[in-house]
Design a protein around this motif. Structure first.
Motif, PDB file in Angstrom:
ATOM      1  N   LEU A 131      -8.872  46.781  -7.531  1.00  0.00           N
ATOM      2  CA  LEU A 131      -8.234  45.794  -8.393  1.00  0.00           C
ATOM      3  C   LEU A 131      -6.452  46.297  -8.733  1.00  0.00           C
ATOM      4  CD1 LEU A 131      -7.908  42.932 -10.174  1.00  0.00           C
ATOM      5  CD2 LEU A 131      -8.636  44.522 -12.240  1.00  0.00           C
ATOM      6  N   ILE A 132      -5.624  45.636  -8.303  1.00  0.00           N
ATOM      7  CA  ILE A 132      -4.378  45.654  -8.668  1.00  0.00           C
ATOM      8  C   ILE A 132      -3.867  45.380 -10.130  1.00  0.00           C
ATOM      9  CG2 ILE A 132      -1.834  45.569  -8.165  1.00  0.00           C
ATOM     10  CD1 ILE A 132      -2.843  45.241  -5.064  1.00  0.00           C
ATOM     11  N   ARG A 133      -4.397  43.907  -9.974  1.00  0.00           N
ATOM     12  CA  ARG A 133      -4.008  43.197 -11.337  1.00  0.00           C
ATOM     13  C   ARG A 133      -4.612  41.901 -11.398  1.00  0.00           C
ATOM     14  NH1 ARG A 133       2.415  42.366 -12.655  1.00  0.00           N
ATOM     15  NH2 ARG A 133       2.087  44.802 -12.393  1.00  0.00           N
ATOM     16  N   ASP A 134      -4.941  41.710 -12.806  1.00  0.00           N
ATOM     17  CA  ASP A 134      -5.653  40.200 -12.675  1.00  0.00           C
ATOM     18  C   ASP A 134      -4.595  39.319 -13.681  1.00  0.00           C
ATOM     19  OD1 ASP A 134      -6.334  41.798 -14.793  1.00  0.00           O
ATOM     20  OD2 ASP A 134      -7.926  40.405 -15.798  1.00  0.00           O
ATOM     21  N   GLU A 135      -4.588  38.077 -13.296  1.00  0.00           N
ATOM     22  CA  GLU A 135      -3.640  37.167 -13.940  1.00  0.00           C
ATOM     23  C   GLU A 135      -4.123  35.957 -13.977  1.00  0.00           C
ATOM     24  OE1 GLU A 135       0.110  37.288 -12.059  1.00  0.00           O
ATOM     25  OE2 GLU A 135       0.636  39.354 -12.748  1.00  0.00           O
ATOM     26  N   VAL A 136      -4.008  35.468 -15.148  1.00  0.00           N
ATOM     27  CA  VAL A 136      -4.108  33.861 -15.491  1.00  0.00           C
ATOM     28  C   VAL A 136      -3.132  32.948 -14.528  1.00  0.00           C
ATOM     29  CG1 VAL A 136      -4.310  31.745 -17.006  1.00  0.00           C
ATOM     30  CG2 VAL A 136      -5.212  34.118 -17.778  1.00  0.00           C
TER      31      VAL A 136
END
Length: 219
Positions: A131-136
């Motif tokens: 995972l690099i980033r999780d975003e809405v």
């Protein structure tokens, strides 16, 4: 003459005594929330009456919380939720996401369950599927959230992601992806194919279930 009086501290002495003697399991969900956020019993009762359960309280928006809790308590609730999110996300950054869908499902359920509106979440992964980033990526209504393939891929390129996992929730608990869900996901997959960005899966969170589009043969 008006004087500034210190804010009263909620009396949780009995609950704190049980916490010290027997650990966190000695508190029910409402007591745990009241102690962690500094809520009074009345405020805790109002939140549970409004939202129904601990996950739904933590999933509530900041504006909704402020209607029933003081600003400091609402801020503490947001912090409690974010700590939980960080704990769930940590394993996804330490090892490849594809090595454990159970961990992914637990994380997605923790983030999306209990929300009153549909949200689209993107998990952007590196070449090793970490995972690099999780975003809405979008927020919609009670029964629809728009999915824009161009925007999903634009963000993937900005993050130098090699792959994407999508997820969204159904607040009504319906566990079957809609025709719009399926078609928009296929459009994202096609856009990713052109840019050589894999779309590993799209998950649907409905009540206590986390459903995989790939598992249903939709990808």
């Amino acid at each position: 003459m008006k004087t500034d009086m210190p804010c009263p501290i909620p009396d949780h002495s009995e609950a704190l005594a049980r916490l010290k003697d027997f650990g966190p399991a000695a508190l029910d969900d409402r007591e745990a929330l009241e102690v962690a956020a500094g809520l009074t019993a009345e405020e805790g009762a109002a939140l549970f009456a409004e939202f129904g359960s601990l996950p739904e309280v933590l999933a509530a928006s900041g504006g909704a919380l402020l209607r029933l809790a003081p600003p400091e308590a609402a801020a503490r609730l947001a912090l409690v939720k974010d700590i939980a999110r960080r704990l769930l996300a940590s394993p996804l950054r330490q090892r490849p996401v594809l090595s454990g869908w159970e961990t992914v499902a637990a994380y997605l359920h923790g983030v999306l369950a209990g929300r009153s509106r549909e949200q689209l979440l993107g998990l952007f992964l590196d070449k090793r599927n970490r995972l690099i980033r999780d975003e809405v990526l979008g927020e919609g209504t009670v029964d629809h959230v728009p999915v824009y393939p161009r925007e999903v891929m634009r963000r993937a390129l900005e993050l130098d992601a090699a792959a994407v996992v999508l997820a969204h929730n159904h607040p009504g608990g319906h566990r079957v992806p809609s025709t719009a869900d399926i078609e928009s996901t296929r459009q994202v997959v096609e856009a990713g194919r052109l840019l050589r960005i894999a779309v590993h899966d799209h998950f649907l969170v409905a009540d206590e279930q986390v459903v995989s589009f790939r598992g249903l043969g939709l990808l």
